[in-house]
Scaffold this motif. Structure first.
Motif, short mmCIF file in Angstrom:
data_model
loop_
_atom_site.label_atom_id
_atom_site.label_comp_id
_atom_site.label_asym_id
_atom_site.label_seq_id
_atom_site.Cartn_x
_atom_site.Cartn_y
_atom_site.Cartn_z
N THR A 259 1.18 -4.45 -2.03
CA THR A 259 2.27 -3.97 -1.39
C THR A 259 2.68 -4.60 -0.27
N LEU A 260 2.09 -5.48 0.69
CA LEU A 260 2.60 -6.11 1.61
C LEU A 260 4.17 -6.73 1.56
N PRO A 261 4.16 -7.40 0.36
CA PRO A 261 5.58 -8.12 0.20
C PRO A 261 6.63 -7.17 0.17
N PHE A 264 6.96 -6.04 3.91
CA PHE A 264 7.49 -7.25 4.58
C PHE A 264 9.25 -7.21 4.70
N THR A 265 9.70 -6.75 3.41
CA THR A 265 11.08 -6.62 3.33
C THR A 265 11.75 -5.67 4.26
N VAL A 266 11.04 -4.39 4.39
CA VAL A 266 11.11 -3.45 5.39
C VAL A 266 11.07 -3.85 6.77
N LEU A 267 10.18 -4.59 7.21
CA LEU A 267 9.94 -5.04 8.43
C LEU A 267 11.08 -6.00 8.85
N VAL A 268 11.56 -7.09 7.77
CA VAL A 268 12.55 -7.91 8.06
C VAL A 268 13.96 -7.15 8.56
N VAL A 386 8.71 3.56 1.16
CA VAL A 386 8.58 2.12 0.40
C VAL A 386 6.97 2.14 0.17
N ILE A 387 6.25 2.25 1.24
CA ILE A 387 4.78 2.29 1.04
C ILE A 387 4.30 3.39 0.02
#
Length: 845
Positions: A259-261, A264-268, A386-387
């Motif tokens: 799930t991390l990738p 990461f998109t939302v964190l960007v 998303v998660i």
């Protein structure tokens, strides 16, 4: 061979067949006697002579049933042992990739037995608990440096004590690793990354612990870089050992990693949002170039603030002055601006962060409203979505693979029994009438006897097996029989409690006690009692808890007497068996028993509320008894939750989370453990007042708020600091403290930001996703049960409707694998056979 020897061989074969048939005819299962393998279902009323004649006729090879053929003892036992182990593998969702010779299977059963697994878990728990005993020990009453030497303190363990315990634990873990290696074999062992990592960490742990023992005498040296302290990397391996021991925890970890990738998109997107607003803040809120500020997260330097009265009378103050104050405090550099907005994203420093400019210009709030509206209420909630979507999908795929494991294990057991059945058919003249993909029911019966499952689950499985008319069952029926393992028949309760007397008056009395109106009345009395306790404590707190003659003591005597009478009536109305059938009745009964004991103790020591013997006996401890009594009375009101439709679904969801999400809780514990050890390694020397004397007097700082107990001095206090940061209230105070006093400087803030990202952004949102999924599944299951069993059918009996629905739901959602069972699909036969072909030992059987 002579004719005489052939005749002797034939006679022996007939004797063996007859003896085996007699033994089979008297077979008794868990649910009753099976009448001659169901060949003659109508023979119960037939005379013994007639049945004997039938038996003698059926010894003829032309009508011999395949299930009556004797198997070689060693071959049959081995086949049943292999099948029983495979069935248990399927029940526990374990892989069948292990050796299947009799010796290995015996060791395998011991290894996966409950005592051995509990012993392994106990050793792992002891190994994890060593962090509380090791230097620096966590066993002190206070974690505040000011009280550490004034309150209770256990003291450090003698040199080598914890290391010796750790060596014993590591030896047991090494044995566990060697058993896994032996049972799986070299090729299977090296193909599993978890096991390879397991072995490597065990070796490194032994090296590390021996180094610590060699330098044990330097453990208490004031040098912060003592070898005995710094070379304890094995402490970081302990939670990994704990993680590897649980299959469901490994599945959670894998799902999180996948799930991390997407996270990461939302964190960007979140970083871009923060950067844009940080740059706008730098330009909108400039700061004077000749002034310096030493903090960034809301700690205000009083030398830059105007006096409260001068704000009103100084004509030179203007908008530019207030913008400069905002810039100095929160937007001095890009790093300061990003840090201020990160804290604002968690709302920890709101509205302090905007007050310097907002007090002059209310339109400046638009900037902060837009930042919070987009970042906190849109992007972070989008992150939850998303998660929830991706983690559920990945975790569902992981559970699908577990479901495939169960099917492969069941199919492996079925395959073993097919081969043994085929061996029997080679000696039978009925081989042409036998289908090669069927198994004899007798072998399945013996398998049910041999497999280690709860006895309460076997009757339903036997009944399902006997619904097949033929003496052979297919893979479909075999699978349906063992799929019933998810339903525990011991939890099922009868829909109606029978009356235990024929006397009409007592039947009416039982009907009244069991009626829902009586339940509502008892809940009403509990609510009145709690309201009285609340009023009395509000009006006269000290008098109520210290005086045996108080009104509260009198009310307690009256209501405890009523509760005892109520439980007696329920025992009479429901009967002893019916009373203890309800968990709610047991809960009320235990609380009432505790209240009765406390009330008798109070009356014996201090007399009644109207006539006390306080002058003879010390009454200083009376408040302990009265406090306990009122706590139990308040806890008794929780019984109402089972009778409120919406509340019982919510409470059921909480219990489902506690029971089914232990794997996720284990992942959280692993993360806490690793970050706590890392925090101790980095910030153990940060303790006490700040190095900067100006911060000691500044309002809102670590020193001024007296947060001295929040430190990384030991393992327990480190866990508490991580919890405080995860809650995020005032977490920027800790951020500034360790960024100022740590040897890492501002780089220390990355540790807290990383913990916030891991704990809050990832795992808290994952937990929210699982709560949503559990609630939805529970909601659908309860409403499905209500549609199948309308409440009106049972509404006349106290508690039975909900307990019946809850029982059915529990049978449907027995573990985390069944939580998403509705979305799981039956694996294709080709996939199952492909997995079977990968088992080299199974192909050699």
């Amino acid at each position: 061979m002579s004719t005489k020897s052939l005749n002797n061989t034939a006679m022996k074969r007939v004797d063996v067949l007859s003896e085996y048939r007699i033994n089979s005819a008297t077979y008794t299962g868990s649910y009753g006697t099976v009448d001659s393998l169901n060949q003659y279902p109508n023979d119960q009323g037939t005379s013994p002579a007639k049945r004997s004649s039938r038996s003698s006729i059926n010894t003829s090879p032309t009508v011999l049933n395949i299930n009556n053929l004797p198997l070689p003892t060693n071959t049959k036992d081995t086949a049943l042992l292999q099948s029983a182990v495979f069935i248990l593998d399927g029940i526990k969702y374990r892989s069948i990739q292990h050796k299947i010779d009799p010796l290995s299977l015996s060791i395998y059963q011991v290894y996966h037995s409950r005592p051995f697994q509990w012993l392994l878990k106990g050793v792992l728990l002891l190994l994890l608990m060593l962090a509380f005993f090791e230097y620096p020990t966590s066993f002190s009453l206070s974690s505040d440096y000011r009280f550490r030497n004034q309150t209770w303190f256990l003291g450090e363990a003698p040199c080598g004590t914890t290391e010796a315990v750790e060596i014993v634990c590591l030896i047991f873990i090494l044995c566990d690793c060697m058993l896994r290696f032996y049972l799986g074999g070299w090729k299977r062992f090296v193909r599993k990354p978890w096991l390879v990592l397991y072995a490597v960490m065990i070796g490194l742990s032994f090296i590390d612990v021996f180094i610590s023992i060699a330098f044990c005498d330097r453990k208490y040296d004031p040098l912060p870089m003592s070898l005995a302290y710094t070379l304890r990397m094995r402490r970081y391996f302990r939670p990994i050992f704990f993680l590897i021991s649980s299959t469901i925890m490994k599945k959670f970890a894998k799902a999180v990693a996948l799930t991390l990738p997407h996270i990461f998109t939302v964190l960007v997107l979140l970083v871009i949002h923060m950067y844009v607003f940080a740059m706008i803040g730098l330009l909108v809120f400039p700061h004077p170039p000749d002034k310096a500020i030493t903090n960034t997260t809301g700690i205000i330097n009083s030398t830059h603030l105007p006096d409260a009265d001068s704000d009103l009378i100084n004509p030179n103050l203007n908008y530019s002055y207030y913008t400069q104050q905002e810039g100095e405090r929160y937007f001095r550099t890009v790093a300061d601006a990003l840090e201020s907005l990160l804290v604002l994203l968690t709302t920890a420093n709101h509205p302090d962060v905007m007050m310097p400019i907002y007090q002059y210009n209310r339109f400046s709030a638009i900037y902060f409203i837009l930042f919070l509206g987009i970042g906190s209420y849109i992007i972070l909630n989008l992150l939850i979505a998303v998660i929830y979507n991706h983690f559920k999908g990945f975790f569902q795929n992981s559970l699908q693979s577990s479901f495939l494991r169960r099917r492969v294990a069941f199919r492996a057991a079925f395959t073993i029994l097919i081969r043994k059945t085929q061996d029997l058919m080679k000696r039978s003249s009925q081989r042409n009438s036998y289908s090669h993909d069927h198994v004899g029911k007798d072998l399945v019966r013996e398998l049910l006897q041999r497999v280690k499952i709860k006895e309460s689950q076997k009757p339903l499985m036997y009944q399902k097996l006997e619904t097949v008319n033929s003496q052979f069952i297919s893979w479909k029926h075999f699978r349906e029989v063992f799929d019933l393992i998810s339903q525990d028949t011991s939890r099922r309760r009868a829909a109606r409690l029978p009356y235990y007397t024929n006397v009409r008056v007592f039947q009416w009395f039982q009907f009244i006690i069991r009626h829902r109106i009586f339940a509502y009345f008892t809940h009403f009395v509990s609510i009145v009692n709690v309201i009285i306790i609340t009023v009395e404590l509000q009006l006269s707190y000290s008098e109520s808890l210290s005086n045996p003659d108080s009104r509260l003591a009198g009310f307690n005597l009256f209501f405890v007497s009523y509760y005892v009478l109520e439980q007696i009536l329920k025992l009479i109305g429901f009967g002893l068996k019916g009373y203890f059938r309800s968990i709610g009745n047991i809960y009320e009964g235990l609380l009432t028993l505790a209240l009765l004991i406390l009330e008798i103790l109070a009356l014996a020591l201090y007399g009644g509320p109207l006539q006390t013997h306080a002058h003879l006996i010390d009454v200083t401890q009376f408040d302990i008894i009265i406090r306990l009594m009122n706590i139990f009375i308040v806890l008794r009101i929780l019984r109402i939750l089972a009778h409120v439709e919406k509340l019982k679904i919510l409470t059921a969801t909480i219990f489902e989370l506690i029971r089914n999400l232990r794997g996720f809780s284990g992942i959280i514990f692993v993360i806490y453990y690793i970050f706590a050890l890392l925090g101790m390694q980095l910030f153990m020397d940060v303790d006490g007042p700040s190095h900067d004397p100006t911060l000691r007097m500044t309002c809102g700082t670590y020193d001024k708020l007296r947060y001295f107990a929040n430190n990384f001095h030991d393992f327990a206090s480190s866990l508490m600091v991580l919890w405080d940061v995860m809650v995020v209230n005032n977490w920027f105070i800790l951020l500034d403290k360790y960024g100022t006093d740590s040897f890492l400087g501002n780089w220390a803030k990355l540790y807290f930001i990383a913990w916030w990202l891991v704990a809050v952004i990832i795992f808290v949102n994952l937990f929210i996703s699982l709560v949503l999924e559990t609630f939805l599944v529970k909601w659908e299951a309860v409403h499905r049960s209500q549609e199948e069993n309308p409440p009106g059918e049972y509404e006349g009996r106290e508690g039975e409707a909900w307990e019946r629905q809850a029982t059915q739901v529990d049978s449907q959602i027995s573990d985390i694998h069944n939580l998403l069972r509705a979305q799981l699909v039956e694996p294709e036969e080709s996939r199952i056979m492909h997995e079977l072909q990968r088992h080299h030992d199974l192909m050699l059987v």
